[in-house]
Design a protein around this motif. Structure first.
Motif, PDB file in Angstrom:
ATOM      1  N   GLU A 147      44.352  29.688  24.636  1.00  0.00           N
ATOM      2  CA  GLU A 147      43.597  29.714  23.385  1.00  0.00           C
ATOM      3  C   GLU A 147      42.698  30.945  23.322  1.00  0.00           C
ATOM      4  N   LEU A 148      42.243  31.277  22.100  1.00  0.00           N
ATOM      5  CA  LEU A 148      41.226  32.308  21.947  1.00  0.00           C
ATOM      6  C   LEU A 148      39.910  31.822  22.533  1.00  0.00           C
ATOM      7  N   ALA A 149      39.054  32.756  22.909  1.00  0.00           N
ATOM      8  CA  ALA A 149      37.755  32.402  23.472  1.00  0.00           C
ATOM      9  C   ALA A 149      36.883  31.747  22.409  1.00  0.00           C
ATOM     10  N   SER A 150      36.031  30.839  22.855  1.00  0.00           N
ATOM     11  CA  SER A 150      35.054  30.221  21.963  1.00  0.00           C
ATOM     12  C   SER A 150      33.659  30.486  22.520  1.00  0.00           C
ATOM     13  N   PRO A 151      32.616  30.394  21.673  1.00  0.00           N
ATOM     14  CA  PRO A 151      31.255  30.671  22.149  1.00  0.00           C
ATOM     15  C   PRO A 151      30.800  29.760  23.281  1.00  0.00           C
ATOM     16  N   ASN A 152      31.414  28.592  23.409  1.00  0.00           N
ATOM     17  CA  ASN A 152      30.993  27.634  24.439  1.00  0.00           C
ATOM     18  C   ASN A 152      31.727  27.818  25.764  1.00  0.00           C
ATOM     19  N   ASP A 153      32.675  28.735  25.812  1.00  0.00           N
ATOM     20  CA  ASP A 153      33.414  28.951  27.050  1.00  0.00           C
ATOM     21  C   ASP A 153      32.497  29.471  28.154  1.00  0.00           C
ATOM     22  N   VAL A 154      32.702  28.983  29.361  1.00  0.00           N
ATOM     23  CA  VAL A 154      31.976  29.471  30.530  1.00  0.00           C
ATOM     24  C   VAL A 154      32.950  30.283  31.379  1.00  0.00           C
ATOM     25  N   ALA A 155      32.615  31.538  31.611  1.00  0.00           N
ATOM     26  CA  ALA A 155      33.514  32.398  32.380  1.00  0.00           C
ATOM     27  C   ALA A 155      33.634  31.888  33.808  1.00  0.00           C
ATOM     28  N   PRO A 156      34.842  31.961  34.395  1.00  0.00           N
ATOM     29  CA  PRO A 156      34.995  31.551  35.790  1.00  0.00           C
ATOM     30  C   PRO A 156      34.204  32.484  36.694  1.00  0.00           C
ATOM     31  N   PRO A 157      33.726  31.989  37.820  1.00  0.00           N
ATOM     32  CA  PRO A 157      32.946  32.846  38.724  1.00  0.00           C
ATOM     33  C   PRO A 157      33.807  33.980  39.261  1.00  0.00           C
ATOM     34  N   PRO A 158      33.286  35.198  39.290  1.00  0.00           N
ATOM     35  CA  PRO A 158      34.078  36.315  39.817  1.00  0.00           C
ATOM     36  C   PRO A 158      34.246  36.214  41.323  1.00  0.00           C
ATOM     37  N   LYS A 159      35.285  36.853  41.820  1.00  0.00           N
ATOM     38  CA  LYS A 159      35.567  36.855  43.257  1.00  0.00           C
ATOM     39  C   LYS A 159      35.220  38.219  43.835  1.00  0.00           C
ATOM     40  N   ALA A 160      34.487  38.217  44.923  1.00  0.00           N
ATOM     41  CA  ALA A 160      34.080  39.475  45.544  1.00  0.00           C
ATOM     42  C   ALA A 160      35.285  40.226  46.081  1.00  0.00           C
ATOM     43  N   THR A 161      35.180  41.547  46.073  1.00  0.00           N
ATOM     44  CA  THR A 161      36.264  42.386  46.572  1.00  0.00           C
ATOM     45  C   THR A 161      36.335  42.329  48.095  1.00  0.00           C
ATOM     46  N   TYR A 162      37.356  42.982  48.662  1.00  0.00           N
ATOM     47  CA  TYR A 162      37.526  43.039  50.109  1.00  0.00           C
ATOM     48  C   TYR A 162      36.765  44.248  50.662  1.00  0.00           C
ATOM     49  N   PRO A 163      36.202  44.134  51.851  1.00  0.00           N
ATOM     50  CA  PRO A 163      35.389  45.240  52.390  1.00  0.00           C
ATOM     51  C   PRO A 163      36.226  46.324  53.050  1.00  0.00           C
ATOM     52  N   ASP A 164      35.642  47.496  53.118  1.00  0.00           N
ATOM     53  CA  ASP A 164      36.114  48.604  53.959  1.00  0.00           C
ATOM     54  C   ASP A 164      37.580  48.976  53.777  1.00  0.00           C
ATOM     55  N   PRO A 165      37.992  49.339  52.571  1.00  0.00           N
ATOM     56  CA  PRO A 165      39.382  49.790  52.404  1.00  0.00           C
ATOM     57  C   PRO A 165      39.620  51.100  53.155  1.00  0.00           C
ATOM     58  N   VAL A 166      40.845  51.252  53.643  1.00  0.00           N
ATOM     59  CA  VAL A 166      41.221  52.508  54.298  1.00  0.00           C
ATOM     60  C   VAL A 166      41.471  53.585  53.247  1.00  0.00           C
ATOM     61  N   TRP A 167      42.063  53.190  52.113  1.00  0.00           N
ATOM     62  CA  TRP A 167      42.329  54.104  51.006  1.00  0.00           C
ATOM     63  C   TRP A 167      41.538  53.635  49.786  1.00  0.00           C
ATOM     64  N   ARG A 168      41.102  54.586  48.973  1.00  0.00           N
ATOM     65  CA  ARG A 168      40.308  54.208  47.801  1.00  0.00           C
ATOM     66  C   ARG A 168      40.359  55.334  46.779  1.00  0.00           C
ATOM     67  N   THR A 169      40.686  55.001  45.536  1.00  0.00           N
ATOM     68  CA  THR A 169      40.724  55.986  44.460  1.00  0.00           C
ATOM     69  C   THR A 169      40.019  55.413  43.239  1.00  0.00           C
ATOM     70  N   LYS A 170      39.227  56.229  42.614  1.00  0.00           N
ATOM     71  CA  LYS A 170      38.496  55.841  41.405  1.00  0.00           C
ATOM     72  C   LYS A 170      39.273  56.267  40.165  1.00  0.00           C
TER      73      LYS A 170
END
Length: 281
Positions: A147-170
């Motif tokens: 469904e489309l978003a409604s004003p009463n929707d609660v966003a799911p909690p975000p998940k933290a990223t993984y630490p210390d990548p060997v490769w990384r590009t912005k």
């Protein structure tokens, strides 16, 4: 209407793998844009430059996708997203080859989620080179409708990223990058280029970066860090939307034996947006 009646439906498309889309995506990713010679191996996931969805203008729905029905089931939910994919690379695909893609509705599942009804459609794609019966590439494509978003929707909690990548590009996903990728894949979905539509109709804070583009950038990172590596299997799962209003990162860490590569994307706040794994031959 029983959406499961669509399970087993199939369609077939044949395309010639020409050099210009390859060069255009290279330029879009800020790589050299020379047109490759016939016989050049296509990087993993670059088959998405072919078999484009050539729907007539009169067949396009309000979201920029084809109207519901036809090959995909007519799911009566307005939001459609690419949730993830799984791949097995059996044989190389090359520039200059004629390739046939056979697509089949593999499964349709209806569920009830935190924000209402959900429908998951899984499509199986099999790619074969001209004159060959063996499958060169197997792909499963997971689509989710909601469904489309409604004003009463609660966003799911975000998940933290993984630490210390060997490769990384912005990456900075500006309007031009998103437009060029949409054009290369003939993707009319308005969430990627129509800011008024995506913010006022679908309720997102900005243009959405294509999930397939992020997945391709993950394997592009692998390809340029390990240029001789050949991917045997790859899978990715979209975790959280990425928007054009901020930069994002693609990351990678090889296993100790170098055969499995953990790849992931994260947003500017360090939240995980895509999780992926590549297995090398």
């Amino acid at each position: 209407m029983n959406l499961k009646d669509w399970i087993g439906r199939s369609e077939e498309v044949t395309d010639l793998f020409t050099a210009t889309p390859y060069a255009a995506l290279s330029a879009t990713f800020d790589r050299p844009a020379e047109r490759p010679a016939n016989g050049t191996t296509l990087p993993a996931l670059w088959h998405w430059l072919y078999f484009l969805p050539l729907y007539r203008q009169s067949e396009i729905g309000p979201d920029g996708h084809a109207k519901r029905g036809g090959f995909l089931p007519p799911v009566p939910l307005p939001r459609r997203m690419w949730a993830g994919s799984q791949f097995e690379f059996h044989a190389p695909l090359r520039i200059g080859e004629t390739v046939t893609r056979t697509s089949t509705i593999h499964d349709v599942t209806e569920k009830s989620g935190r924000t209402g009804p959900l429908v998951f459609v899984k499509v199986r794609h099999e790619l074969r080179r001209a004159g060959e019966s063996a499958i060169a590439l197997t792909e499963f494509h997971d689509i989710v409708y909601r469904e489309l978003a409604s004003p009463n929707d609660v966003a799911p909690p975000p998940k933290a990223t993984y630490p210390d990548p060997v490769w990384r590009t912005k990456w900075v996903p500006d309007d031009v990058l998103l437009f060029r990728y949409s054009a290369l894949t003939f993707n009319g979905h308005r969430i990627h280029y129509d800011r008024k539509y995506v913010t006022e109709v679908e309720g997102y804070p900005g243009l959405i970066v294509h999930g397939p583009m992020i997945a391709t950038l993950l394997l592009d990172l692998l390809r340029h860090k390990m240029p001789d590596a050949e991917v045997a299997k790859f899978e990715f799962r979209a975790v959280r939307p990425t928007f054009d209003i901020n930069y994002f990162f693609v990351n990678g860490t090889p296993s100790a034996d170098g055969k499995t590569i953990h790849l992931w994307a994260e947003d500017h706040e360090g939240w995980l947006t895509m999780d992926a794994t590549a297995v090398l031959k």
